[in-house]
Design an enzyme around this catalytic site. Structure first.
Site, PDB file in Angstrom:
ATOM      1  N   ASP A  58       0.814  -1.218   0.000  1.00 22.14           N
ATOM      2  CA  ASP A  58       0.000   0.000   0.000  1.00 22.14           C
ATOM      3  C   ASP A  58       0.846   1.265   0.000  1.00 22.14           C
ATOM      4  O   ASP A  58       0.661   2.167   0.832  1.00 22.14           O
ATOM      5  CB  ASP A  58      -0.940   0.022   1.222  1.00 22.14           C
ATOM      6  CG  ASP A  58      -1.763  -1.242   1.362  1.00 22.14           C
ATOM      7  OD1 ASP A  58      -2.147  -1.815   0.329  1.00 22.14           O
ATOM      8  OD2 ASP A  58      -2.016  -1.655   2.504  1.00 22.14           O
ATOM      9  N   GLU A 228     -10.919   0.940  -3.898  1.00 23.60           N
ATOM     10  CA  GLU A 228     -10.250   1.385  -2.667  1.00 23.60           C
ATOM     11  C   GLU A 228      -8.955   2.109  -3.003  1.00 23.60           C
ATOM     12  O   GLU A 228      -8.558   2.207  -4.160  1.00 23.60           O
ATOM     13  CB  GLU A 228      -9.961   0.184  -1.760  1.00 23.60           C
ATOM     14  CG  GLU A 228      -9.118  -0.886  -2.401  1.00 23.60           C
ATOM     15  CD  GLU A 228      -9.055  -2.179  -1.593  1.00 23.60           C
ATOM     16  OE1 GLU A 228      -9.668  -2.243  -0.511  1.00 23.60           O
ATOM     17  OE2 GLU A 228      -8.396  -3.123  -2.050  1.00 23.60           O
TER      18      GLU A 228
END
Length: 552
Positions: A58, A228
């Site tokens: 991420d 997302e």
């Protein structure tokens, strides 16, 4: 300034007196890591991905002048949210952690796949900003710092739900874009939406109204899942919304939308996804999977580059390294950014960005002899330290000493364990330990930890007044919490040199009394069951010294 992990633990240790029952300490003289991958070094003016190898998922990146700063997820590891610095996007140096004090965030008692998810870093008004989600530990928050190396502020908790927030600044206004449930009832499992909420930098809080930007994904009729990790950029009068889609496994992808207004409406680009590997042959060489969750930066020459997570499986979707951070150039086609064309594989070697190259970071071999009390910031522990009834580590006399407690690697407490990320499919981790424990359950050695249900250990184990070398592995909840016994042999000494050697989905544990002795070793162990795909997908293997106290 990078804080010493020893100082952090000492701060927590002041809260409560030490437990009355004295336990034998585990004393480790050194830890060494030797990469045994046989990859060729890339040619001049090229680099080989990943740029942040090992468990670094991420990624978010920001440019400030000639400097770049990146952050990644850490879940329930402490210190959390590593902050990296680079001047060339290829070579990165760990300069600190944004969550490095016990009082900032409490994720004690949480599973390894909970805690700090998907940080996003920005720079505005002379300050660095990180917005983040702590799953099962109070939700979304924002922290700031004048120096990205720290100290970072205590969290300001934000009054909205959802996950994966990212800040967008324009002039004196700011917005947070994030993933949350769709309006009304979800139409299918994985149905999510992207929302926008204005953020007041004075009150450090979101405004009450929110705007729906994307419902589901690029094409709701196809039931897209897990939109997302959104970010907003303004380029040539257009607002671009970059978001992941498909979930963080083999179907992962990156998508793009744009609008003339920050609050929409956003329309998807003519080519989506702009990054994925899900439709490619599993037989391709140098296979990379699970690409997505990207962030972009622009250079002075007008070129764009993107960092994203991906995996390097040794078979199928299996990897012990977790999700790693990759870098690729991003080109613009008819006003839309694109990492790769449809059907294009991530190249193993890439030309470097047009920036002055830093000295290589050296994510290869390392040796820590604990010669100073300042530990490398690469060392991490499980969960937030709170008080002295837990396990503490001391660096003393060229050793690191662990005071064992009854918490095992399979528990949700805070075990006596300190580790570093494994960064190569083939690597050897070795140490020398002295441990006088002989009671049943006493143990000191090496732990290779994926999560509390998936790990491998080798070390000296107590056996009712005697000792043995024991190799244990836990691959599911059916195994006992300290791991099922894989191999054991009698051992009379309180000292041993230990080694774990990994090669893809196989491992061999080894031991000897000293450097003059020959290594003895276990049979080859199938460690594919420890792969991240079997352990929640989020983390990667962390290896280091570990100790447990048995019955007293």
């Amino acid at each position: 300034m990078v804080r010493r992990l020893v100082e952090i633990l000492a701060l927590a240790a002041c809260v409560q007196a030490a437990p009355a029952a004295a336990q034998p300490r585990a004393i480790f003289d050194f830890v060494s890591y030797d990469a045994t991958d046989d990859l060729e070094a890339p040619a001049a003016a090229t680099f080989r991905n990943p740029v942040l190898p090992g468990f670094h998922p991420d990624p978010s990146v920001v440019r400030v002048g000639d400097d770049f700063y990146a952050v990644t997820s850490t879940f329930s590891w402490f210190p959390g949210l590593p902050v990296f610095h680079s001047r060339d996007l290829v070579n990165w140096r760990l300069i600190g952690h944004a969550i490095d004090r016990p009082g900032q965030v409490d994720f004690s008692g949480l599973g390894t796949n909970r805690g700090l998810f998907a940080p996003a870093i920005s720079f505005h008004d002379g300050k660095f900003w990180i917005v983040n989600t702590c799953i099962e530990c109070k939700g979304n928050f924002v922290i700031t710092a004048e120096d990205p190396a720290g100290p970072w502020s205590d969290p300001q908790w934000l009054e909205f739900g959802g996950i994966d927030p990212s800040l967008y600044f324009e002039g004196d206004r700011a917005w947070i874009v994030y993933n949350d449930a769709p309006p009304g009832e979800p139409q299918y499992e994985g149905h999510r939406a992207l929302w926008l909420q204005e953020f007041d930098t004075a009150s450090m809080q979101v405004m009450p109204e929110r705007t729906l930007l994307v419902d589901g994904g690029v094409d709701l009729s196809t039931k897209p899942v897990w939109a997302e990790g959104p970010h907003i950029y303004k380029v040539d009068g257009w607002y671009y919304l970059l978001a992941a889609e498909g979930g963080t496994a083999d179907q992962h992808s990156q998508t793009i939308y744009r609008s003339r207004s920050v609050d929409g409406p956003y329309k998807p680009g003519p080519v989506n996804p702009i990054l994925t590997q899900r439709d490619l042959s599993p037989d391709r060489p140098d296979r990379v999977e699970a690409t997505g969750h990207a962030d972009l930066v622009q250079l002075d020459d007008g070129s764009w580059w993107g960092m994203f997570l991906a995996t390097r499986p040794f078979a199928g979707q299996s990897t012990l390294l977790g999700r790693e951070t990759f870098l690729l150039p991003v080109r613009w086609v008819d006003g839309w950014p694109r990492f790769l064309d449809p059907g294009e594989a991530v190249p193993p070697v890439v030309p470097v960005p047009p920036l002055a190259q830093m000295q290589g970071t050296g994510w290869g071999d390392w040796h820590d002899g604990f010669d100073t009390i300042t530990l490398s910031p690469e060392w991490i522990t499980l969960r937030t330290p709170t008080d002295r009834s837990q396990i503490w580590h001391d660096v003393e006399g060229g050793t690191i000493q662990l005071q064992p407690g009854t918490v095992t690697a399979g528990d949700l407490g805070r075990p006596a364990f300190i580790g570093r990320r494994m960064r190569h499919h083939s690597a050897e981790i070795s140490t020398e330990v002295e441990f006088t424990g002989q009671n049943a359950g006493d143990f000191a050695g090496l732990l290779a930890f994926m999560d509390e249900g998936h790990f491998l250990t080798v070390g000296i184990e107590g056996a009712d007044g005697s000792r043995r070398i024991a190799v244990r592995m836990r691959k599911d909840d059916a195994d006992e919490k300290r791991g099922a016994l894989v191999y054991s042999t009698d051992w009379t000494s309180a000292r041993a040199q230990l080694r774990l050697a990994f090669d893809g989905g196989s491992a061999v544990a080894a031991w000897r009394s000293d450097e003059a002795s020959d290594w003895q070793q276990s049979p080859t162990i199938n460690v594919e069951p420890l792969a991240s795909i079997h352990a929640g997908l989020f983390t990667g293997l962390v290896v280091g010294p570990y100790a447990v106290a048995g019955n007293r």
